[in-house]
Structure formats: structure tokens, C-alpha cells
Design a protein around this motif. Structure first.
Motif, PDB file in Angstrom:
ATOM      1  N   VAL A 171       0.864  -1.180   0.000  1.00  0.00           N
ATOM      2  CA  VAL A 171       0.000   0.000   0.000  1.00  0.00           C
ATOM      3  C   VAL A 171       0.902   1.233   0.000  1.00  0.00           C
ATOM      4  O   VAL A 171       1.634   1.489   0.960  1.00  0.00           O
ATOM      5  N   SER A 172       0.872   1.959  -1.094  1.00  0.00           N
ATOM      6  CA  SER A 172       1.701   3.155  -1.230  1.00  0.00           C
ATOM      7  C   SER A 172       1.215   4.251  -0.282  1.00  0.00           C
ATOM      8  O   SER A 172       0.016   4.346   0.005  1.00  0.00           O
ATOM      9  N   PRO A 173       2.115   5.087   0.231  1.00  0.00           N
ATOM     10  CA  PRO A 173       1.676   6.187   1.098  1.00  0.00           C
ATOM     11  C   PRO A 173       0.699   7.106   0.364  1.00  0.00           C
ATOM     12  O   PRO A 173       0.984   7.555  -0.751  1.00  0.00           O
ATOM     13  N   MET A 174      -0.442   7.366   0.990  1.00  0.00           N
ATOM     14  CA  MET A 174      -1.472   8.215   0.380  1.00  0.00           C
ATOM     15  C   MET A 174      -1.980   9.203   1.413  1.00  0.00           C
ATOM     16  O   MET A 174      -2.575   8.801   2.420  1.00  0.00           O
ATOM     17  N   CYS A 175      -1.715  10.486   1.201  1.00  0.00           N
ATOM     18  CA  CYS A 175      -2.172  11.507   2.139  1.00  0.00           C
ATOM     19  C   CYS A 175      -3.684  11.467   2.265  1.00  0.00           C
ATOM     20  O   CYS A 175      -4.405  11.432   1.261  1.00  0.00           O
ATOM     21  N   GLN A 176      -4.169  11.492   3.500  1.00  0.00           N
ATOM     22  CA  GLN A 176      -5.600  11.473   3.773  1.00  0.00           C
ATOM     23  C   GLN A 176      -6.119  12.831   4.241  1.00  0.00           C
ATOM     24  O   GLN A 176      -7.321  13.067   4.242  1.00  0.00           O
ATOM     25  N   TYR A 177      -5.218  13.713   4.655  1.00  0.00           N
ATOM     26  CA  TYR A 177      -5.603  15.059   5.089  1.00  0.00           C
ATOM     27  C   TYR A 177      -6.767  14.991   6.079  1.00  0.00           C
ATOM     28  O   TYR A 177      -7.765  15.704   5.946  1.00  0.00           O
ATOM     29  N   SER A 178      -6.600  14.127   7.077  1.00  0.00           N
ATOM     30  CA  SER A 178      -7.693  13.856   8.012  1.00  0.00           C
ATOM     31  C   SER A 178      -7.227  13.894   9.465  1.00  0.00           C
ATOM     32  O   SER A 178      -7.820  13.253  10.331  1.00  0.00           O
TER      33      SER A 178
END
Length: 356
Positions: A22-29
Motif C-alpha cells: 500500500v503506497s503512502p497516500m495523504c488522507q488530510y484527516s
């Protein structure tokens, strides 16, 4: 023959059961850098879905290292408990939790994408971005502050401290974010670094900060756990960073204890023309792997089991990192195993649905 996608890979003292990451994915959460229930469900569901390495999103090593005010963080001890809750769940599913440590550099202090993605003023909760040189990413952005000697030391110290917290939080892989136009990439690209001191000018000087950060991370991280570095293998702009530079950098990183290069591209120039398409970055992972002997991960519009298998079976990379496809399908590995006729264990709670 068994699908390469579902064969083990050993990196130092850690063995991955399959090659799907799972590639790093910004969630801005996040608020003030803290992990939330969103992160638990988002990341936990991918572990349930069969991915063997779950890389948490770009996690800021300092408040000013955030891209947005909503970024995840590891700049204070209070962040550890919330992250540990998630890493414990991931580990219980038989997967490996990893974290991408990041500093946004001149691309910091902007609003989250669905809030416009524009610079956030200090009066609205923003902060002063820093960079190698006082050159903004976009012409309309405020100028960043060029880091002085004390600022450079603080960056190294922040990465070191975040690494120690990552260990306490239960992570088993560190990925240093040196791609996509963020701080460490800004230093090694001549398009964003116009310094005339020991951190600018020559190739050796421009890669100096990344090597120092890598050494600080490696020294603070257990020998049995791997360290990855994500780089942008090319700026896609004449006069910028190139694949030849990336090969040379990888040789240096190999000597500094790095175990895998996560080969992405671009992000340092706002108007670069990037020929995006299925697997468009695979060639960079392949060349780095072939010319340096360093294991690599390939990322970028990898969307099918057959495509991922071909990348690995043809020895273009050692891992495939999926991002948007995992947003579409949290259970991609389980479905890929069925497509490739591989036997991947399902959670016992889901086994009744394994065969239709």
C-alpha cells in the motif's frame, strides 16, 4: 509456476509474504498531527485485504514540515499512542506497518486539496515554508525561507527523533520521503537548489542533506528493520534531476544502509510535462535495479494483477506499490490472487466468501 506477486521477499531481518505494498497516500484527516479513526479503518482495511506492507501516508517530522494543517505527524510523543493502535491492528492481521517520514519544504502550508490547495496565511493557521533556496514552487506562492546552518541541523534532528518515535509506535519499515518536490528532493534537484555552500552546487553537495538524514535515520533504527527511500527519478524537465543522477544517488544510498528505492518521478516543477500512463514509471525502477543491484519498488498507475505480475516476473522491480487502485479496491491482493490462481490466506471472518 507460482505467481511472483505472491512470493516472499526478505529485506534484512524482515520477510514480506507477498510483493504488494500500500503506497503512502495523504488522507488530510488529522488535527495537530494526530491519527484518527479514519486512519484506522483506511489502513486496517488494506491489511485485511491482503497487502503485506502498509505504508502510512507522508507523516511530518515537524509542524512546519506538514503539507497542510491536516497532515499526519510524528513530531511529538503524544502522537505515538494513536499510531500504535493502528500498527497493532495491522500486525494482528499478519501485515507489516511502515511509515513515510516527510518534510514538505517549500510546498508546505497549503490547504488540503478539497479545500482549494492554496497557500494558507499565518493568520489562518499557516506557517513559513522553508527550502534550500528562496524559490517558490509556483510563481504565485510566497517565497520560502532558505535554511541556514541551524535550520539544517534541526531537519536532521527532526528526522532522527521521528524515527525513534516510529519505533515506539510499532512500525517496522521507515521510508524517507525524498520525492515529489518536497524538502529533500528540493535539495538534490538543481532546479530548486541555488545554494553556494556545502549543500549546493555540485552533485555531491546537493545530495548531502539526504545522505545526512539517511544516516541519522539508519543509526536510530534497528538493524533488522529496513529503510526505504522514495525518490523522484527524474524532474521531467531539461536541466533538472535525471535518471543518471538517480542511479548515482542510489549507489550512495546503498552505502548508507538503504534497503530499497521506491522509484517515483516529478513533483518539483509546477509545469512539468509528465507522460503519465499505465506503468509509466516502471522503467526507472528497472534501470536503478539493473545498474546498482538495489532492490526497487515500482509505483504509478499499476491497476491490474496481470500488470503487477509482469513487472515482477520480468525483474523490473522487487515490489509494486499501489495507491489509487487501493482506494478503488481495498481487497486488491485477495482479488489478484484469484485472478492469478494463487493461494492467499483470507481472514477467517471472510473465508466463507473466498470461493464463489
Amino acid at each position: 509456476m507460482a505467481a511472483t506477486l505472491f512470493t516472499p521477499l526478505r529485506l534484512r531481518g524482515m520477510e514480506l509474504k507477498n510483493r504488494i505494498v500500500v503506497s503512502p497516500m495523504c488522507q488530510y484527516s488529522s488535527e495537530d498531527g494526530f491519527a484518527t479513526d479514519w486512519h484506522l479503518v483506511h489502513l486496517g482495511s488494506r491489511a485485511v485485504g491482503g497487502a503485506d506492507l502498509i505504508l502510512f501516508e507522508a507523516t511530518a517530522v515537524s509542524p512546519e514540515g506538514r503539507i497542510t494543517p491536516d497532515d499526519l505527524g510524528l513530531w511529538k510523543d503524544e502522537h505515538i499512542a494513536g499510531l500504535q493502535r493502528i500498527t497493532s491492528f495491522i500486525t494482528a492481521q499478519g501485515a507489516v506497518p511502515g511509515v513515510q517520514l516527510a518534510h514538505a519544504g517549500r510546498k508546505a502550508s497549503v490547504s488540503s486539496p478539497w479545500k482549494g490547495g492554496e497557500p494558507v496565511a499565518a493568520a489562518a493557521g499557516g506557517w513559513q515554508p522553508v527550502a534550500p533556496s528562496a524559490l517558490p514552487f509556483r510563481p504565485t506562492d510566497p517565497k520560502p525561507l532558505a535554511l541556514d546552518t541551524a535550520g539544517l541541523r534541526e531537519v536532521r534532528d527532526d528526522f532522527r527523533a521521528a524515527t525513534k518515535r516510529a519505533l515506539m509506535a510499532g512500525f517496522k519499515v521507515i521510508e524517507i520521503h525524498a520525492a515529489h518536490g518536497y524538502l529533500l528532493h528540493e535539495f538534490f534537484s538543481p532546479l530548486s537548489n541555488q545554494r553556494t555552500d556545502a549543500y549546493g552546487g555540485s552533485f555531491e553537495n546537493r545530495i548531502r542533506l539526504l545522505l545526512e538524514v539517511t544516516a541519522a535515520v539508519r543509526k536510530s533504527w534497528p538493524d533488522e528493520y529496513p529503510v526505504f527511500v522514495r525518490i523522484s527519478a527524474t524532474d521531467w524537465v531539461d536541466g533538472g534531476w535525471t535518471i543518471d543522477d538517480s542511479v548515482a544517488l542510489t549507489r550512495e544510498l546503498k552505502n548508507h544502509g538503504v534497503d530499497l528505492i521506491d522509484a517515483s518521478t516529478g513533483g518539483n516543477v509546477s509545469d512539468a510535462k509528465i507522460p503519465a500512463g499505465p506503468g509509466y514509471q516502471v522503467e526507472f525502477a528497472e534501470r536503478i535495479r539493473q545498474e546498482t543491484g538495489m532492490p526497487t519498488g515500482s509505483v504509478g498507475i499499476i491497476t491490474t494483477a496481470e500488470q503487477a505480475e509482469e513487472i515482477l516476473a520480468s525483474e523490473q522491480a522487487d515490489l509494486v506499490l499501489l495507491a489509487r487502485e487501493f482506494l478503488r479496491d481495498p481487497y486488491f491482493p485477495l482479488h489478484a490472487a484469484q485472478t492469478l490462481d494463487a493461494d492467499l490466506a483470507w481472514p477467517v471472518q471472510y473465508e466463507r466468501a473466498k470461493r464463489q
